[in-house]
Write a protein that holds these residues in place. Sequence first.
Motif, PDB file in Angstrom:
ATOM      1  N   MET A   1       0.840  -1.175   0.000  1.00 24.92           N
ATOM      2  CA  MET A   1       0.000   0.000   0.000  1.00 24.92           C
ATOM      3  C   MET A   1       0.886   1.240   0.000  1.00 24.92           C
ATOM      4  SD  MET A   1      -2.907  -1.470   0.137  1.00 24.92           S
ATOM      5  CE  MET A   1      -3.347  -3.144   0.480  1.00 24.92           C
ATOM      6  N   ASN A  20      -2.709   8.544  -9.237  1.00 26.10           N
ATOM      7  CA  ASN A  20      -3.169   7.244  -9.712  1.00 26.10           C
ATOM      8  C   ASN A  20      -3.026   6.212  -8.596  1.00 26.10           C
ATOM      9  OD1 ASN A  20      -3.781   7.927 -12.507  1.00 26.10           O
ATOM     10  ND2 ASN A  20      -1.591   8.270 -12.703  1.00 26.10           N
ATOM     11  N   PRO A  21      -3.867   6.315  -7.559  1.00 23.11           N
ATOM     12  CA  PRO A  21      -3.764   5.376  -6.447  1.00 23.11           C
ATOM     13  C   PRO A  21      -4.375   4.016  -6.778  1.00 23.11           C
ATOM     14  CG  PRO A  21      -5.633   6.803  -6.108  1.00 23.11           C
ATOM     15  CD  PRO A  21      -4.940   7.285  -7.363  1.00 23.11           C
ATOM     16  N   GLN A  22      -4.027   3.048  -5.966  1.00 25.66           N
ATOM     17  CA  GLN A  22      -4.582   1.704  -6.065  1.00 25.66           C
ATOM     18  C   GLN A  22      -5.531   1.485  -4.886  1.00 25.66           C
ATOM     19  OE1 GLN A  22      -3.665  -0.112  -8.817  1.00 25.66           O
ATOM     20  NE2 GLN A  22      -2.434   1.680  -9.347  1.00 25.66           N
ATOM     21  N   ILE A  23      -6.379   0.478  -4.981  1.00 27.11           N
ATOM     22  CA  ILE A  23      -7.264   0.139  -3.869  1.00 27.11           C
ATOM     23  C   ILE A  23      -6.415  -0.140  -2.633  1.00 27.11           C
ATOM     24  CG2 ILE A  23      -8.857  -1.627  -2.995  1.00 27.11           C
ATOM     25  CD1 ILE A  23      -9.935  -1.817  -5.891  1.00 27.11           C
ATOM     26  N   ASP A  25      -4.619   2.106  -1.045  1.00 26.53           N
ATOM     27  CA  ASP A  25      -3.654   3.189  -0.849  1.00 26.53           C
ATOM     28  C   ASP A  25      -4.285   4.290   0.002  1.00 26.53           C
ATOM     29  OD1 ASP A  25      -1.898   1.851  -2.502  1.00 26.53           O
ATOM     30  OD2 ASP A  25      -1.873   3.384  -4.082  1.00 26.53           O
ATOM     31  N   ALA A  68     -13.023   2.092  -8.622  1.00 23.64           N
ATOM     32  CA  ALA A  68     -12.373   1.867  -9.914  1.00 23.64           C
ATOM     33  C   ALA A  68     -12.625   3.042 -10.833  1.00 23.64           C
ATOM     34  CB  ALA A  68     -12.912   0.589 -10.554  1.00 23.64           C
ATOM     35  N   LYS A  97      -7.137   8.361 -11.213  1.00 29.25           N
ATOM     36  CA  LYS A  97      -7.676   7.123 -11.750  1.00 29.25           C
ATOM     37  C   LYS A  97      -7.217   5.994 -10.842  1.00 29.25           C
ATOM     38  CE  LYS A  97      -8.132   4.265 -15.824  1.00 29.25           C
ATOM     39  NZ  LYS A  97      -7.807   4.102 -17.254  1.00 29.25           N
ATOM     40  N   VAL A  98      -8.182   5.284 -10.272  1.00 32.99           N
ATOM     41  CA  VAL A  98      -7.848   4.134  -9.443  1.00 32.99           C
ATOM     42  C   VAL A  98      -7.461   2.994 -10.370  1.00 32.99           C
ATOM     43  CG1 VAL A  98      -8.716   2.448  -7.777  1.00 32.99           C
ATOM     44  CG2 VAL A  98      -9.410   4.840  -7.595  1.00 32.99           C
ATOM     45  N   GLY A  99      -6.289   2.451 -10.143  1.00 33.99           N
ATOM     46  CA  GLY A  99      -5.800   1.369 -10.978  1.00 33.99           C
ATOM     47  C   GLY A  99      -5.106   1.851 -12.229  1.00 33.99           C
ATOM     48  N   GLN A 101      -2.173   4.099 -14.494  1.00 27.87           N
ATOM     49  CA  GLN A 101      -0.712   4.221 -14.506  1.00 27.87           C
ATOM     50  C   GLN A 101      -0.317   5.630 -14.822  1.00 27.87           C
ATOM     51  OE1 GLN A 101       1.161   1.760 -13.435  1.00 27.87           O
ATOM     52  NE2 GLN A 101      -0.627   0.504 -13.195  1.00 27.87           N
TER      53      GLN A 101
END
Length: 101
Positions: A1, A20-23, A25, A68, A97-99, A101
């Motif tokens: 994370m 551009n975070p990820q789930i 984070d 997402a 944008k989640v997920g 790059q």
Amino acid sequence: MATHTIQFDSAGNPSPATINPQIGDTVVFQAGAEPIVLCVDPESIFGAERYPIPAGTSISLAVQAGAAGNFTFTSLAGDIEAECGARGATGGDGTGKVGGQ
């Protein structure tokens, strides 16, 4: 994370303006010399649409499971009582944008 930090200047402009975070984070939003109201669309990214942040403080928000796609965040500077979508409010905009790059 991972942790992503966004700082708002006194006019409410974010830096950086794109993330551009990820789930899972964490995104830390830091208010500068002015209080801000952070508005997030869609609210499913962090769990709510509106987050008041007093001047000189920060709030840490986790990207929610199931989040997402694209989102926007807007700051309303100088009025901690401002409602999201308020006309005539000053501030800055950011995107993410989640997920992504």
